[in-house]
Scaffold this active site. Structure first.
Site, mmCIF file in Angstrom:
data_model
loop_
_atom_site.group_PDB
_atom_site.id
_atom_site.type_symbol
_atom_site.label_atom_id
_atom_site.label_comp_id
_atom_site.label_asym_id
_atom_site.label_seq_id
_atom_site.Cartn_x
_atom_site.Cartn_y
_atom_site.Cartn_z
ATOM 1 N N ASP A 1 -4.199 3.726 2.447
ATOM 2 C CA ASP A 1 -5.641 3.464 2.583
ATOM 3 C C ASP A 1 -5.926 1.980 2.846
ATOM 4 O OD1 ASP A 1 -5.133 2.315 0.154
ATOM 5 O OD2 ASP A 1 -6.682 3.399 -0.964
ATOM 6 N N GLU B 1 -3.474 -19.008 -19.802
ATOM 7 C CA GLU B 1 -3.920 -19.849 -18.696
ATOM 8 C C GLU B 1 -4.659 -21.035 -19.313
ATOM 9 O OE1 GLU B 1 -6.477 -19.618 -14.544
ATOM 10 O OE2 GLU B 1 -7.265 -18.642 -16.306
ATOM 11 N N ASP C 1 -1.310 -0.923 -4.113
ATOM 12 C CA ASP C 1 -1.517 -0.053 -5.281
ATOM 13 C C ASP C 1 -0.237 0.082 -6.110
ATOM 14 O OD1 ASP C 1 0.090 1.787 -3.790
ATOM 15 O OD2 ASP C 1 -1.717 2.331 -2.668
ATOM 16 N N ASP D 1 0.847 -1.190 0.000
ATOM 17 C CA ASP D 1 0.000 0.000 0.000
ATOM 18 C C ASP D 1 0.883 1.240 0.000
ATOM 19 O OD1 ASP D 1 -1.879 1.959 0.396
ATOM 20 O OD2 ASP D 1 -2.323 1.397 2.483
ATOM 21 N N ASP E 1 -6.204 -14.690 -19.372
ATOM 22 C CA ASP E 1 -7.088 -15.373 -18.443
ATOM 23 C C ASP E 1 -8.044 -16.318 -19.174
ATOM 24 O OD1 ASP E 1 -8.035 -15.147 -15.511
ATOM 25 O OD2 ASP E 1 -9.902 -14.913 -16.627
ATOM 26 N N ASP F 1 -2.348 -8.611 -17.082
ATOM 27 C CA ASP F 1 -3.365 -9.648 -17.204
ATOM 28 C C ASP F 1 -4.336 -9.214 -18.304
ATOM 29 O OD1 ASP F 1 -5.057 -11.932 -16.280
ATOM 30 O OD2 ASP F 1 -3.849 -11.695 -14.465
ATOM 31 N N ASN G 1 -0.295 4.508 -0.427
ATOM 32 C CA ASN G 1 -0.921 5.790 -0.045
ATOM 33 C C ASN G 1 -1.727 5.702 1.250
ATOM 34 O OD1 ASN G 1 -3.114 4.344 -0.849
ATOM 35 N ND2 ASN G 1 -4.037 5.979 -2.067
ATOM 36 N N ASP H 1 -4.674 -18.047 -7.173
ATOM 37 C CA ASP H 1 -5.821 -18.959 -7.114
ATOM 38 C C ASP H 1 -5.548 -20.197 -6.262
ATOM 39 O OD1 ASP H 1 -7.367 -17.398 -8.837
ATOM 40 O OD2 ASP H 1 -6.614 -18.419 -10.629
#
Ligand code: GLC
Ligand code: CA
Length: 560
Positions: free
Chosen positions: A24, A254, A28, A20, A198, A97, A22, A332
């Site tokens: 929150d 995938e 990110d 993180d 994907d 992705d 920033n 996954d």
């Protein structure tokens, strides 16, 4: 460029839980930029970002609302451009992705298609009439329940193979394909280095949507009616002509439940479709016949099965000339050290043993965030579950399979995708150094012990071992492109193979058991030890005893 990408080491980032930047509580792009030096130092050459596009997050980014914008949780397009720039400066390529088997039901295409049967976007999806008061056929969603979701028009349904909010795109429509290709070119022109695609072997469905095994009761997995169908190969050949071949990128598919013959066509060296494909036989070891939530076998696997699966794919990939992405961990699947190693007494040794396998196999290796410090599974309280698949499976197990709630809860806790999606553990500080505030998701309680900082300062650092292993890979062509031959194949605990080029032969010996392994390997006498996960290893003898999860990488003959 392509060759470098193929011979590099890929690190998968699941952005929401990486770092993180920033404050929150959500990972990110700024956070990723902060950690580029960390990745460069490890020797990573490519990062694959799980989806960072605008998304309502029913499937955490795998349901895309807008392919051309960045999810506000992750930052802005300016942050993204900065990431590409900063990564390039460190010789790190960025692979995105690509989720184009379906869109979110919030995508403008679908909003238009759903509201108006005459919309030009209606044929971007599969709207079909219901049958006998129910859905058009008996296909099951990959997350459980019917694969069809009601549309607003009477007795009308739309195909949703994953969550009910992930609407399958109709690839038979050339306009769909052209829109996708244009979007792909737009990202490649921005300077990304490729795509991880994907569910890409599911893009062609049987045109008539027939019932699967109509004599059977209940929803059925449509397998051959949705998976690796003839046109999926044509579409990818077209995509290659129109987009992929115009750039020198890395294109990874995938391969859901894919078999070697299918992968040979998707990522065959001379097939002009994709560069690499993932198969899932290794991580699915021990699943029951109904998949990973099938409690009957409860994840039982054996070392001989592991070896058989590994060698079957490795030999097929060489014999049939296709390329694999090798991995034991992703967003996954739970943590490999808990699944295939020992996450207690031999956590360090077994984490290193498993990473050795991934990083010395034939193909391109993928490391998933946290794997390089041996992050583990733990029991996630039901109140902290985030993943749709887990939450849905908990109710499907009870309603359709009549499993009592306390058993269903245990099964989910054992296999949920949330296990790999908890925040990355950076240090022993508050919130594991992931954030300055309470993160969006629960942190593994072992974070004060298992984290990057502690690991880097440990005499048996997993991180340092991975770094050494990557460096060894860069130094020895045999580890990047040499042919792989199994040795000591019938040994019950030892996973062993050679990698050779005309110039040199390296031997990889991995004890996959939590007890010592004895074996004879006369060829090893006089060899040079290149790397081990145990300190102070002496020379190889004809007869050897390896400690639990011991690894040695040898070079045959005297060192030069
Ligand atoms: C792939 C992704 C998974 C996602 C699914 C649907 O299997 O890896 O996370 O839920 O596709 O997009
Ligand atoms: Ca943030």
């Amino acid at each position: 460029m392509k060759q470098q990408l193929l011979e590099g080491v890929v690190y998968q980032i699941w952005p929401r839980s990486f770092k993180d930047g920033n404050g929150d509580g959500i990972g990110d792009l700024k956070g990723i930029i902060e950690k580029l030096d960390y990745l460069a130092d490890l020797g990573i050459t490519t990062i694959w970002l799980s989806p960072i596009y605008a998304s309502p997050d029913t499937d955490y980014g795998y349901d895309i609302r807008d392919y051309y914008s960045i999810h506000p949780d992750f930052g802005t397009m300016a942050d993204f451009d900065e990431l590409i720039r900063q990564a390039k400066a460190r010789h790190i390529a960025v692979v995105m992705d690509l989720v184009v088997s379906h869109t979110s039901d919030q995508h403008p295409w679908f909003l238009s298609a759903k509201a108006d049967p005459n919309s030009p976007y209606r044929n971007y999806y599969f709207f079909r009439q219901g049958k006998a008061g129910g859905p058009p056929n008996n296909w099951i969603s990959l997350f459980g329940g019917s694969a069809w979701t009601k549309a607003p028009q009477p007795d009308t349904y739309v195909l949703t193979l994953w969550t009910p909010t992930q609407v399958d795109l109709n690839w038979t429509n050339p306009a769909v394909r052209q829109d996708i290709y244009a979007m792909m070119r737009w990202w490649m022109d921005k300077g990304i280095a490729g795509f991880r695609m994907d569910a890409i072997n599911l893009i062609d469905k049987h045109p008539d949507f027939p019932d699967k095994d109509p004599h059977k009761k209940g929803y059925q997995f449509a397998d051959d009616l949705i998976r690796s169908r003839p046109l999926s190969y044509d579409y990818l050949a077209e995509m290659n002509r129109e987009v992929l071949s115009k750039y020198s990128g890395l294109y990874i598919g995938e391969g859901i439940l894919a078999k070697p013959d299918e992968v040979a066509r998707y990522s065959g060296i001379n097939e002009n479709r994709l560069d690499l494909m993932f198969h899932f036989d290794q991580v699915f070891l021990g699943n029951g016949p109904l998949g990973k939530y099938d409690f009957r076998k409860f994840y039982h696997w054996t070392i001989p099965q592991y070896k058989e699966t590994f060698f079957r794919w490795q030999l097929a990939s060489q014999a049939q000339q296709f390329r694999l992405g090798n991995f034991l961990s992703n967003h996954d699947n739970g943590r490999p050290v808990s699944r295939f190693g020992d996450d207690q007494r031999y956590r360090r040794e077994s984490a290193m043993a498993l990473l050795t396998n991934t990083l010395t196999a034939y193909g391109t290796p993928f490391i998933y965030q946290g794997e390089e410090i041996g992050m583990t599974n733990f029991t996630i309280d039901q109140a902290d579950w985030k993943d749709y698949e887990a939450i849905n499976a908990f109710s499907v197990l009870q309603s359709m399979m009549h499993v009592p709630a306390f058993v269903a809860r245990k099964i989910v806790q054992h296999v949920t995708r949330d296990l790999s999606r908890t925040p990355m553990q950076w240090d022993e500080g508050p919130y594991a150094g992931f954030s300055t505030v309470k993160p969006w998701m629960v942190i593994n309680p072992n974070a004060p012990k298992v984290n990057v900082k502690v690991d880097q300062g440990h005499p048996q650092s997993i991180h340092a071992y991975v770094k050494a292993l990557i460096a060894l890979r860069q130094k020895h062509e045999a580890l990047r492109s040499g042919s792989l031959t199994p040795i000591l194949e019938s040994h019950p605990h030892l996973l062993a193979y050679t990698r050779s080029t005309a110039e040199e032969t390296l031997v990889i010996l991995i004890n996959l058991a939590k007890h010592p392994a004895t074996f004879k390997y006369p060829e090893g006498e006089g060899s040079t030890l290149l790397l081990s996960n145990y300190p102070d290893r002496g020379p190889m003898m004809t007869k050897m005893v390896f400690a639990p999860y011991e690894v040695r990488i040898l070079k045959l003959g005297q060192s030069t």
